[in-house]
Design a protein around this motif. Structure first.
Motif, PDB file in Angstrom:
ATOM      1  N   LEU A  58      11.964 -13.462 -29.322  1.00 14.56           N
ATOM      2  CA  LEU A  58      11.149 -13.578 -28.118  1.00 14.56           C
ATOM      3  C   LEU A  58      10.774 -15.041 -27.918  1.00 14.56           C
ATOM      4  O   LEU A  58      10.659 -15.795 -28.887  1.00 14.56           O
ATOM      5  CB  LEU A  58       9.879 -12.738 -28.264  1.00 14.56           C
ATOM      6  N   LEU A  59      10.574 -15.420 -26.672  1.00 17.79           N
ATOM      7  CA  LEU A  59      10.100 -16.767 -26.388  1.00 17.79           C
ATOM      8  C   LEU A  59       8.724 -16.692 -25.750  1.00 17.79           C
ATOM      9  O   LEU A  59       8.486 -15.856 -24.874  1.00 17.79           O
ATOM     10  CB  LEU A  59      11.067 -17.524 -25.473  1.00 17.79           C
ATOM     11  N   ALA A  60       7.848 -17.550 -26.214  1.00 13.89           N
ATOM     12  CA  ALA A  60       6.490 -17.617 -25.687  1.00 13.89           C
ATOM     13  C   ALA A  60       6.191 -19.057 -25.294  1.00 13.89           C
ATOM     14  O   ALA A  60       6.776 -19.998 -25.836  1.00 13.89           O
ATOM     15  CB  ALA A  60       5.489 -17.131 -26.727  1.00 13.89           C
ATOM     16  N   ASP A  61       5.286 -19.197 -24.361  1.00 15.02           N
ATOM     17  CA  ASP A  61       4.785 -20.502 -23.952  1.00 15.02           C
ATOM     18  C   ASP A  61       3.467 -20.699 -24.682  1.00 15.02           C
ATOM     19  O   ASP A  61       2.513 -19.960 -24.462  1.00 15.02           O
ATOM     20  CB  ASP A  61       4.587 -20.511 -22.433  1.00 15.02           C
ATOM     21  N   VAL A  62       3.434 -21.676 -25.578  1.00 10.37           N
ATOM     22  CA  VAL A  62       2.210 -21.989 -26.320  1.00 10.37           C
ATOM     23  C   VAL A  62       1.723 -23.350 -25.833  1.00 10.37           C
ATOM     24  O   VAL A  62       2.369 -24.368 -26.078  1.00 10.37           O
ATOM     25  CB  VAL A  62       2.452 -22.007 -27.844  1.00 10.37           C
ATOM     26  N   ASP A  63       0.640 -23.325 -25.101  1.00  9.23           N
ATOM     27  CA  ASP A  63       0.025 -24.558 -24.585  1.00  9.23           C
ATOM     28  C   ASP A  63       1.039 -25.435 -23.850  1.00  9.23           C
ATOM     29  O   ASP A  63       1.047 -26.654 -23.984  1.00  9.23           O
ATOM     30  CB  ASP A  63      -0.645 -25.351 -25.715  1.00  9.23           C
ATOM     31  N   GLY A  64       1.945 -24.807 -23.103  1.00  5.84           N
ATOM     32  CA  GLY A  64       2.903 -25.545 -22.283  1.00  5.84           C
ATOM     33  C   GLY A  64       4.236 -25.840 -22.948  1.00  5.84           C
ATOM     34  O   GLY A  64       5.104 -26.462 -22.329  1.00  5.84           O
ATOM     35  N   SER A  65       4.425 -25.412 -24.194  1.00  7.92           N
ATOM     36  CA  SER A  65       5.701 -25.629 -24.886  1.00  7.92           C
ATOM     37  C   SER A  65       6.290 -24.300 -25.325  1.00  7.92           C
ATOM     38  O   SER A  65       5.556 -23.412 -25.772  1.00  7.92           O
ATOM     39  CB  SER A  65       5.487 -26.498 -26.128  1.00  7.92           C
ATOM     40  N   LEU A  66       7.598 -24.175 -25.238  1.00  6.71           N
ATOM     41  CA  LEU A  66       8.251 -22.946 -25.661  1.00  6.71           C
ATOM     42  C   LEU A  66       8.330 -22.857 -27.175  1.00  6.71           C
ATOM     43  O   LEU A  66       8.594 -23.854 -27.855  1.00  6.71           O
ATOM     44  CB  LEU A  66       9.657 -22.849 -25.079  1.00  6.71           C
ATOM     45  N   VAL A  67       8.109 -21.639 -27.681  1.00  8.03           N
ATOM     46  CA  VAL A  67       8.176 -21.343 -29.107  1.00  8.03           C
ATOM     47  C   VAL A  67       8.988 -20.072 -29.274  1.00  8.03           C
ATOM     48  O   VAL A  67       8.819 -19.112 -28.507  1.00  8.03           O
ATOM     49  CB  VAL A  67       6.763 -21.159 -29.710  1.00  8.03           C
ATOM     50  N   VAL A  68       9.865 -20.037 -30.261  1.00  4.11           N
ATOM     51  CA  VAL A  68      10.657 -18.855 -30.578  1.00  4.11           C
ATOM     52  C   VAL A  68       9.891 -18.026 -31.605  1.00  4.11           C
ATOM     53  O   VAL A  68       9.462 -18.547 -32.632  1.00  4.11           O
ATOM     54  CB  VAL A  68      12.036 -19.250 -31.137  1.00  4.11           C
ATOM     55  N   VAL A  92       1.429 -17.199 -24.134  1.00 11.76           N
ATOM     56  CA  VAL A  92       1.806 -16.142 -23.192  1.00 11.76           C
ATOM     57  C   VAL A  92       3.318 -15.987 -23.279  1.00 11.76           C
ATOM     58  O   VAL A  92       4.024 -16.928 -23.658  1.00 11.76           O
ATOM     59  CB  VAL A  92       1.382 -16.449 -21.733  1.00 11.76           C
ATOM     60  N   MET A  93       3.811 -14.814 -22.942  1.00  8.84           N
ATOM     61  CA  MET A  93       5.258 -14.619 -22.956  1.00  8.84           C
ATOM     62  C   MET A  93       5.910 -15.545 -21.932  1.00  8.84           C
ATOM     63  O   MET A  93       5.393 -15.738 -20.841  1.00  8.84           O
ATOM     64  CB  MET A  93       5.609 -13.159 -22.654  1.00  8.84           C
ATOM     65  N   ALA A  94       7.040 -16.113 -22.305  1.00  8.16           N
ATOM     66  CA  ALA A  94       7.777 -16.999 -21.403  1.00  8.16           C
ATOM     67  C   ALA A  94       8.462 -16.178 -20.318  1.00  8.16           C
ATOM     68  O   ALA A  94       8.828 -15.015 -20.526  1.00  8.16           O
ATOM     69  CB  ALA A  94       8.818 -17.790 -22.179  1.00  8.16           C
ATOM     70  N   ASP A  95       8.636 -16.785 -19.188  1.00 11.13           N
ATOM     71  CA  ASP A  95       9.383 -16.165 -18.100  1.00 11.13           C
ATOM     72  C   ASP A  95      10.817 -15.957 -18.576  1.00 11.13           C
ATOM     73  O   ASP A  95      11.419 -16.881 -19.142  1.00 11.13           O
ATOM     74  CB  ASP A  95       9.344 -17.092 -16.884  1.00 11.13           C
ATOM     75  N   PRO A  96      11.387 -14.753 -18.380  1.00 14.53           N
ATOM     76  CA  PRO A  96      12.756 -14.500 -18.851  1.00 14.53           C
ATOM     77  C   PRO A  96      13.794 -15.490 -18.310  1.00 14.53           C
ATOM     78  O   PRO A  96      14.707 -15.878 -19.037  1.00 14.53           O
ATOM     79  CB  PRO A  96      13.048 -13.074 -18.367  1.00 14.53           C
ATOM     80  N   ALA A  97      13.639 -15.921 -17.070  1.00 17.95           N
ATOM     81  CA  ALA A  97      14.591 -16.880 -16.495  1.00 17.95           C
ATOM     82  C   ALA A  97      14.502 -18.217 -17.223  1.00 17.95           C
ATOM     83  O   ALA A  97      15.523 -18.869 -17.484  1.00 17.95           O
ATOM     84  CB  ALA A  97      14.338 -17.066 -15.004  1.00 17.95           C
ATOM     85  N   VAL A  98      13.297 -18.633 -17.586  1.00 17.01           N
ATOM     86  CA  VAL A  98      13.112 -19.874 -18.339  1.00 17.01           C
ATOM     87  C   VAL A  98      13.711 -19.719 -19.736  1.00 17.01           C
ATOM     88  O   VAL A  98      14.398 -20.611 -20.233  1.00 17.01           O
ATOM     89  CB  VAL A  98      11.618 -20.260 -18.416  1.00 17.01           C
ATOM     90  N   ALA A  99      13.463 -18.566 -20.359  1.00 14.30           N
ATOM     91  CA  ALA A  99      14.011 -18.302 -21.696  1.00 14.30           C
ATOM     92  C   ALA A  99      15.530 -18.391 -21.677  1.00 14.30           C
ATOM     93  O   ALA A  99      16.135 -19.001 -22.565  1.00 14.30           O
ATOM     94  CB  ALA A  99      13.552 -16.932 -22.192  1.00 14.30           C
ATOM     95  N   GLN A 100      16.148 -17.804 -20.685  1.00 12.54           N
ATOM     96  CA  GLN A 100      17.607 -17.842 -20.582  1.00 12.54           C
ATOM     97  C   GLN A 100      18.112 -19.264 -20.370  1.00 12.54           C
ATOM     98  O   GLN A 100      19.059 -19.702 -21.011  1.00 12.54           O
ATOM     99  CB  GLN A 100      18.091 -16.931 -19.448  1.00 12.54           C
ATOM    100  N   ARG A 101      17.457 -19.984 -19.481  1.00 18.74           N
ATOM    101  CA  ARG A 101      17.889 -21.349 -19.168  1.00 18.74           C
ATOM    102  C   ARG A 101      17.735 -22.275 -20.375  1.00 18.74           C
ATOM    103  O   ARG A 101      18.623 -23.068 -20.678  1.00 18.74           O
ATOM    104  CB  ARG A 101      17.090 -21.881 -17.968  1.00 18.74           C
ATOM    105  N   LYS A 102      16.641 -22.164 -21.102  1.00 19.36           N
ATOM    106  CA  LYS A 102      16.368 -23.069 -22.220  1.00 19.36           C
ATOM    107  C   LYS A 102      17.141 -22.723 -23.492  1.00 19.36           C
ATOM    108  O   LYS A 102      17.408 -23.592 -24.307  1.00 19.36           O
ATOM    109  CB  LYS A 102      14.870 -23.109 -22.533  1.00 19.36           C
ATOM    110  N   THR A 103      17.506 -21.437 -23.647  1.00 17.59           N
ATOM    111  CA  THR A 103      18.241 -21.047 -24.856  1.00 17.59           C
ATOM    112  C   THR A 103      19.751 -21.042 -24.646  1.00 17.59           C
ATOM    113  O   THR A 103      20.506 -21.186 -25.604  1.00 17.59           O
ATOM    114  CB  THR A 103      17.828 -19.645 -25.337  1.00 17.59           C
ATOM    115  N   GLY A 104      20.185 -20.819 -23.409  1.00 23.02           N
ATOM    116  CA  GLY A 104      21.613 -20.690 -23.140  1.00 23.02           C
ATOM    117  C   GLY A 104      22.120 -19.275 -23.370  1.00 23.02           C
ATOM    118  O   GLY A 104      23.322 -19.019 -23.285  1.00 23.02           O
ATOM    119  N   TYR A 105      21.215 -18.347 -23.664  1.00 22.56           N
ATOM    120  CA  TYR A 105      21.568 -16.945 -23.899  1.00 22.56           C
ATOM    121  C   TYR A 105      20.923 -16.062 -22.837  1.00 22.56           C
ATOM    122  O   TYR A 105      19.907 -16.433 -22.255  1.00 22.56           O
ATOM    123  CB  TYR A 105      21.050 -16.480 -25.267  1.00 22.56           C
ATOM    124  N   ILE A 106      21.490 -14.854 -22.644  1.00 23.81           N
ATOM    125  CA  ILE A 106      20.885 -13.909 -21.715  1.00 23.81           C
ATOM    126  C   ILE A 106      19.884 -13.020 -22.452  1.00 23.81           C
ATOM    127  O   ILE A 106      20.023 -12.778 -23.649  1.00 23.81           O
ATOM    128  CB  ILE A 106      21.938 -13.036 -20.987  1.00 23.81           C
TER     129      ILE A 106
END
Length: 165
Positions: A58-68, A92-106
């Motif tokens: 899962l990807l979360a936004d922690v204080d403005g930065s993504l964390v796995v 907070v949970m990251a937006d799925p579109a952001v998660a996909q874009r930043k990881t390169g995975y769906i």
């Protein structure tokens, strides 16, 4: 566990990163049902595994930065615990579109390994109960089995209590 080549292991960025790092892993492919959106539970069922040994990414936004965050498919991510684990205040949970874009995975195939942009990574402490765990191999219907310590090494991650029932 045997060491596999990229071609034999599915040729995803995750398998290529593991191979490049010299980390032993086993690929496990299964027939993904496109109607199923509970990807981790599907993997456990299709591969005949103890669901406690299968982990979701899962990807979360922690204080403005993504964390796995990597937690058992049987549980949920404790966002407060994740924030504490990385020295943050709020997650907070990251937006799925952001998660996909930043990881390169769906979504449903996001691997903690070989992401397009590396992010701080936290593995739930329950992973250490097993000699090997299963995580997404980089696409739906494909998991990778590896030792928790190897997952931490290849992601430069840390272990913390981040899951809840």
């Amino acid at each position: 566990m045997a060491k596999h080549s990229d071609a034999a292991a599915g040729g995803t960025p995750a398998t290529m990163a593991l191979t490049a790092a010299g980390i032993r892993f086993l690929p496990h492919a299964y027939a993904h049902d496109p109607a199923n959106t509970n990807f981790g539970t599907e993997a456990a069922t299709m591969l005949g595994l103890d669901p406690e040994q299968v982990f979701k990414t899962l990807l979360a936004d922690v204080d403005g930065s993504l964390v796995v965050a990597i937690v058992p498919v049987t549980g949920m991510l404790d966002l407060r615990a994740l924030a504490r684990a990385v020295g943050g205040k709020k997650a907070v949970m990251a937006d799925p579109a952001v998660a996909q874009r930043k990881t390169g995975y769906i979504v449903g195939g996001i691997s903690p390994i070989g992401q397009k942009t590396p992010h701080p990574t936290v593995l739930d402490e329950t992973a250490e109960l097993y000699a090997s765990i299963f995580v997404s191999g980089g696409r739906r219907g494909f998991d990778i089995e590896l030792a928790p310590a190897d997952l931490i090494a290849v992601t430069n991650g840390r272990v913390a209590a981040i899951a809840k029932e």
